[in-house]
Design a protein around this motif. Sequence first.
Motif, PDB file in Angstrom:
ATOM      1  N   ASN A   4      13.005 -39.863-105.116  1.00 44.59           N
ATOM      2  CA  ASN A   4      12.742 -40.930-106.089  1.00 44.59           C
ATOM      3  C   ASN A   4      13.574 -42.176-105.836  1.00 44.59           C
ATOM      4  O   ASN A   4      13.987 -42.859-106.767  1.00 44.59           O
ATOM      5  N   SER A  22       1.433 -45.776-113.508  1.00 42.74           N
ATOM      6  CA  SER A  22       2.706 -45.813-114.232  1.00 42.74           C
ATOM      7  C   SER A  22       3.833 -45.524-113.260  1.00 42.74           C
ATOM      8  O   SER A  22       3.612 -45.073-112.135  1.00 42.74           O
ATOM      9  N   GLU A  23       5.043 -45.775-113.714  1.00 44.40           N
ATOM     10  CA  GLU A  23       6.192 -45.517-112.858  1.00 44.40           C
ATOM     11  C   GLU A  23       6.363 -44.028-112.586  1.00 44.40           C
ATOM     12  O   GLU A  23       6.686 -43.621-111.472  1.00 44.40           O
ATOM     13  N   SER A  24       6.124 -43.190-113.596  1.00 39.97           N
ATOM     14  CA  SER A  24       6.266 -41.747-113.385  1.00 39.97           C
ATOM     15  C   SER A  24       5.204 -41.219-112.427  1.00 39.97           C
ATOM     16  O   SER A  24       5.493 -40.362-111.590  1.00 39.97           O
ATOM     17  N   SER A  25       3.982 -41.740-112.501  1.00 42.64           N
ATOM     18  CA  SER A  25       2.956 -41.293-111.554  1.00 42.64           C
ATOM     19  C   SER A  25       3.260 -41.796-110.145  1.00 42.64           C
ATOM     20  O   SER A  25       2.949 -41.130-109.160  1.00 42.64           O
ATOM     21  N   TRP A  26       3.882 -42.988-110.031  1.00 41.87           N
ATOM     22  CA  TRP A  26       4.292 -43.497-108.723  1.00 41.87           C
ATOM     23  C   TRP A  26       5.235 -42.493-108.045  1.00 41.87           C
ATOM     24  O   TRP A  26       5.022 -42.105-106.906  1.00 41.87           O
ATOM     25  N   TYR A  27       6.269 -42.084-108.775  1.00 44.16           N
ATOM     26  CA  TYR A  27       7.243 -41.157-108.192  1.00 44.16           C
ATOM     27  C   TYR A  27       6.615 -39.795-107.902  1.00 44.16           C
ATOM     28  O   TYR A  27       6.948 -39.152-106.908  1.00 44.16           O
ATOM     29  N   GLN A  28       5.701 -39.356-108.733  1.00 44.94           N
ATOM     30  CA  GLN A  28       5.038 -38.069-108.516  1.00 44.94           C
ATOM     31  C   GLN A  28       4.190 -38.110-107.240  1.00 44.94           C
ATOM     32  O   GLN A  28       4.234 -37.172-106.434  1.00 44.94           O
ATOM     33  N   ARG A  31       6.541 -38.214-104.135  1.00 41.53           N
ATOM     34  CA  ARG A  31       7.110 -36.896-103.830  1.00 41.53           C
ATOM     35  C   ARG A  31       6.083 -35.999-103.157  1.00 41.53           C
ATOM     36  O   ARG A  31       6.381 -35.316-102.180  1.00 41.53           O
TER      37      ARG A  31
END
Length: 98
Positions: A4, A22-28, A31
């Motif tokens: 991340n 979203s930012e969380s989907s970007w990181y998901q 990864r």
Amino acid sequence: MRNNKLPPNMWAGIRTKAASESESSWYQVQRAGSVPLICLAVAYVDSGLLFIIQGIYHETISLLIPVGVFSAQSLVGIIWIYMASRNSDPSQKSEWNQ
């Protein structure tokens, strides 16, 4: 990408519609796609060496061999990255469950 440390941006990373939601989907998505991306980078080094070997032994090794290997590795790698990022997206999973 795996830790991340790659923030959402326009230049680096896996940029799909799901990753930009979203930012969380970007990181998901980053990864999920990190392992296939590293494998593709290793495959490109392998193809680069094959092009160098072909350049040295151009009388015995056809140019079609490194081009074919590079193309096959690219196709498999890009599909693998796409599938990994798609499988990490919760909105894509809900479409399959319907």
